[in-house]
Design a protein around this motif. Structure first.
Motif, short mmCIF file in Angstrom:
data_model
loop_
_atom_site.label_atom_id
_atom_site.label_comp_id
_atom_site.label_asym_id
_atom_site.label_seq_id
_atom_site.Cartn_x
_atom_site.Cartn_y
_atom_site.Cartn_z
N GLY A 81 4.51 -15.78 2.89
CA GLY A 81 3.62 -16.84 3.34
C GLY A 81 4.08 -17.65 4.54
O GLY A 81 3.29 -18.42 5.09
N LYS A 82 5.31 -17.49 4.97
CA LYS A 82 5.83 -18.33 6.06
C LYS A 82 5.14 -18.01 7.38
O LYS A 82 4.67 -16.89 7.62
N ASP A 83 5.06 -19.03 8.24
CA ASP A 83 4.49 -18.81 9.57
C ASP A 83 5.57 -18.28 10.52
O ASP A 83 6.69 -17.98 10.10
N LYS A 127 -6.35 -11.81 1.22
CA LYS A 127 -6.28 -12.07 2.65
C LYS A 127 -5.12 -11.30 3.29
O LYS A 127 -5.26 -10.72 4.37
N LEU A 128 -3.97 -11.30 2.62
CA LEU A 128 -2.82 -10.56 3.13
C LEU A 128 -3.11 -9.06 3.14
O LEU A 128 -2.72 -8.35 4.07
N ALA A 129 -3.80 -8.58 2.10
CA ALA A 129 -4.14 -7.17 2.03
C ALA A 129 -5.07 -6.77 3.17
O ALA A 129 -4.90 -5.72 3.79
N ASN A 130 -6.04 -7.62 3.47
CA ASN A 130 -6.95 -7.34 4.58
C ASN A 130 -6.22 -7.34 5.90
O ASN A 130 -6.47 -6.50 6.78
N ARG A 131 -5.28 -8.30 6.07
CA ARG A 131 -4.50 -8.36 7.30
C ARG A 131 -3.63 -7.12 7.44
O ARG A 131 -3.54 -6.53 8.54
N THR A 132 -2.98 -6.72 6.34
CA THR A 132 -2.13 -5.54 6.38
C THR A 132 -2.93 -4.29 6.71
O THR A 132 -2.51 -3.45 7.50
N ILE A 158 3.41 -1.83 -7.70
CA ILE A 158 3.92 -1.24 -6.46
C ILE A 158 2.82 -1.18 -5.41
O ILE A 158 3.01 -1.56 -4.25
N THR A 159 1.65 -0.70 -5.83
CA THR A 159 0.51 -0.61 -4.91
C THR A 159 0.14 -1.99 -4.36
O THR A 159 -0.15 -2.14 -3.17
N GLY A 160 0.17 -3.00 -5.23
CA GLY A 160 -0.17 -4.36 -4.81
C GLY A 160 0.81 -4.93 -3.81
O GLY A 160 0.42 -5.55 -2.82
N PHE A 161 2.12 -4.72 -4.06
CA PHE A 161 3.13 -5.22 -3.13
C PHE A 161 3.03 -4.54 -1.77
O PHE A 161 3.20 -5.17 -0.73
N ILE A 162 2.74 -3.24 -1.78
CA ILE A 162 2.55 -2.54 -0.51
C ILE A 162 1.32 -3.07 0.21
O ILE A 162 1.32 -3.27 1.43
N ALA A 163 0.27 -3.34 -0.56
CA ALA A 163 -0.99 -3.81 0.03
C ALA A 163 -0.82 -5.15 0.75
O ALA A 163 -1.48 -5.41 1.77
N ILE A 164 0.07 -6.01 0.25
CA ILE A 164 0.23 -7.32 0.89
C ILE A 164 1.29 -7.31 1.97
O ILE A 164 1.63 -8.36 2.53
N VAL A 182 9.85 0.95 -0.15
CA VAL A 182 11.09 0.86 -0.93
C VAL A 182 11.26 -0.54 -1.50
O VAL A 182 11.58 -0.72 -2.69
N PHE A 183 11.03 -1.55 -0.66
CA PHE A 183 11.18 -2.93 -1.13
C PHE A 183 10.10 -3.26 -2.15
O PHE A 183 10.34 -3.98 -3.13
N ALA A 184 8.88 -2.74 -1.95
CA ALA A 184 7.79 -2.96 -2.90
C ALA A 184 8.13 -2.36 -4.26
O ALA A 184 7.88 -2.98 -5.31
#
Length: 214
Positions: A179-181, A202-207, A63-69, A74-76
């Motif tokens: 991952g989509k643009d 990378k997604l976690a840093n962006r988030t 759950i934490t990982g999905f939120i991080a990205i 709720v969806f995570a």
């Protein structure tokens, strides 16, 4: 984003699969995962979610990982619950009671039919099979996939036995979602980053940056 109804159905199918006999799963134990050991590409793919690096991905870590990205909580939670429900029992080492914890040492046991073949049975990345994804299905833009092309690929990869259809569909729905643009294309380098796990930090840093700017 894909319609929530389609996601709900996909998760129901995944949980159904978890209760049935999984096909073509190797029961041979893989060398134990540990921080300094040799890891397969598939293990690298999921290690981001193992926050304490003990080789086990709990539901809370998922759950934490999905939120991080970038997923909403709720969806995570829904995504993580479905993921751990399916892959936890499959990756439980021999001699232990099945649980929702995903064991990285045995993640190769979760490899299913109707996939791209970009991982072999041991979880090793197969470059030539990865390249085939785009050679066969990138029609609109070179080295990028629109969702219609992802669906074309999924249909072309389906085995006669339908048990692998749902997990393949959901995996690529998630890949496309994260991952989509801006135009809805999933690029080759992005997909490669998903396969080797380098995209998730990378997604976690962006988030984290986006949330800090709010």
């Amino acid at each position: 984003m894909a319609g929530r109804g389609r996601w709900t159905m996909a998760f129901v199918l995944l949980i159904w699969i978890a209760c049935c006999n999984w096909d073509q799963v190797s029961v041979a134990a893989f060398p134990q995962y540990h921080a300094g050991g040799s890891m397969t590409d598939l293990q690298h793919h999921i290690e981001f979610f193992d926050k304490n690096k003990d080789g086990i991905i709990t539901l809370a870590e998922s759950i934490t990982g999905f939120i991080a990205i970038g997923f909403e909580p709720v969806f995570a939670t829904t995504s993580a619950t479905a993921t751990n429900t399916v892959f936890g029992p499959l990756t439980t080492p021999p001699g232990r009671l099945p649980s929702m914890n995903i064991h990285i040492s045995h993640i190769h046991r979760a490899i299913h039919s109707s996939d791209t073949g970009a991982y072999d049975r041991k979880g090793i990345f197969v470059p030539e099979n990865f390249e085939k994804i785009f050679k066969k299905h990138s029609h609109i833009k070179p080295d990028a996939l629109a969702w219609s092309e992802v669906e074309e690929m999924l249909i072309s990869n389906r085995d006669i036995n339908p048990i692998g259809w749902a997990p393949a569909e959901v995996e690529w729905q998630l890949a496309h979602l994260i991952g989509k643009d801006s135009l809805g294309y999933l690029h080759k380098d992005t997909v490669r980053g998903i396969y080797d796990g380098t995209l998730f930090p990378k997604l976690a840093n962006r988030t984290l940056t986006l949330r800090s700017d709010e």
